[in-house]
Write a protein that holds these residues in place. Structure first.
Motif, PDB file in Angstrom:
ATOM      1  N   VAL A  33      -3.315  -5.751  -7.302  1.00 48.55           N
ATOM      2  CA  VAL A  33      -1.959  -5.663  -6.768  1.00 48.55           C
ATOM      3  C   VAL A  33      -1.026  -6.323  -7.768  1.00 48.55           C
ATOM      4  O   VAL A  33      -1.162  -7.516  -8.041  1.00 48.55           O
ATOM      5  N   ARG A  36      -8.210   3.030  -8.872  1.00 49.36           N
ATOM      6  CA  ARG A  36      -7.549   4.220  -8.294  1.00 49.36           C
ATOM      7  C   ARG A  36      -6.593   3.788  -7.189  1.00 49.36           C
ATOM      8  O   ARG A  36      -6.945   2.959  -6.354  1.00 49.36           O
ATOM      9  N   GLU A  37      -5.409   4.381  -7.200  1.00 48.99           N
ATOM     10  CA  GLU A  37      -4.421   4.056  -6.173  1.00 48.99           C
ATOM     11  C   GLU A  37      -4.996   4.353  -4.794  1.00 48.99           C
ATOM     12  O   GLU A  37      -5.616   5.394  -4.571  1.00 48.99           O
ATOM     13  N   GLU A  38      -4.777   3.408  -3.881  1.00 48.03           N
ATOM     14  CA  GLU A  38      -5.293   3.573  -2.516  1.00 48.03           C
ATOM     15  C   GLU A  38      -4.126   3.484  -1.536  1.00 48.03           C
ATOM     16  O   GLU A  38      -3.351   2.535  -1.573  1.00 48.03           O
ATOM     17  N   THR A  39      -4.001   4.502  -0.678  1.00 51.63           N
ATOM     18  CA  THR A  39      -2.884   4.553   0.270  1.00 51.63           C
ATOM     19  C   THR A  39      -3.324   4.348   1.711  1.00 51.63           C
ATOM     20  O   THR A  39      -2.508   4.420   2.619  1.00 51.63           O
ATOM     21  N   ILE A  95       0.838  -1.205   0.000  1.00 50.86           N
ATOM     22  CA  ILE A  95       0.000   0.000   0.000  1.00 50.86           C
ATOM     23  C   ILE A  95       0.874   1.256   0.000  1.00 50.86           C
ATOM     24  O   ILE A  95       0.659   2.180  -0.785  1.00 50.86           O
ATOM     25  N   GLY A 138       2.448   2.218  -3.273  1.00 45.02           N
ATOM     26  CA  GLY A 138       1.548   2.563  -4.364  1.00 45.02           C
ATOM     27  C   GLY A 138       1.234   1.422  -5.307  1.00 45.02           C
ATOM     28  O   GLY A 138       0.861   1.640  -6.460  1.00 45.02           O
ATOM     29  N   GLU A 139       1.364   0.192  -4.828  1.00 43.31           N
ATOM     30  CA  GLU A 139       1.129  -0.984  -5.671  1.00 43.31           C
ATOM     31  C   GLU A 139      -0.316  -1.466  -5.643  1.00 43.31           C
ATOM     32  O   GLU A 139      -0.658  -2.434  -6.321  1.00 43.31           O
ATOM     33  N   VAL A 140      -1.172  -0.819  -4.843  1.00 47.35           N
ATOM     34  CA  VAL A 140      -2.546  -1.289  -4.661  1.00 47.35           C
ATOM     35  C   VAL A 140      -3.536  -0.288  -5.245  1.00 47.35           C
ATOM     36  O   VAL A 140      -3.444   0.906  -4.976  1.00 47.35           O
ATOM     37  N   THR A 141      -4.481  -0.802  -6.043  1.00 41.42           N
ATOM     38  CA  THR A 141      -5.561   0.048  -6.530  1.00 41.42           C
ATOM     39  C   THR A 141      -6.900  -0.558  -6.115  1.00 41.42           C
ATOM     40  O   THR A 141      -7.043  -1.774  -6.007  1.00 41.42           O
TER      41      THR A 141
END
Length: 75
Positions: free
Chosen positions: A63, A46-49, A36, A39-42
């Motif tokens: 991912v 949309r990218e989720e942080t 996360i 920035g590897e997770v959407t």
């Protein structure tokens, strides 16, 4: 390109970090947090942080090219 796997949960929602582990997209909580933060997770494209983001049935989490759709058993 791989298809989208469906991952069932028994509740109405789940947090992103928990879902990554449940779906096998992350090995453990530390790995989920790292993915996360890097920035590897959407979520739904949309990218989720936020590791604590609440997911809902129908959300698609990706991912590193692997995708999983959240499905609620109670739905």
């Amino acid at each position: 390109m791989s298809g989208i796997r469906e991952v069932e949960i028994s509740d109405e929602s789940i947090r992103l970090g928990q879902f990554l582990k449940l779906a096998g997209l992350a090995e453990d909580g530390v790995h989920a947090r790292t993915l996360i933060e890097e920035g590897e997770v959407t979520v739904n494209g949309r990218e989720e942080t936020r590791r604590g983001k609440q997911l809902a049935p129908g959300d698609v989490i990706a991912v590193l090219g692997e995708k999983a759709r959240l499905v609620s058993r109670s739905a």
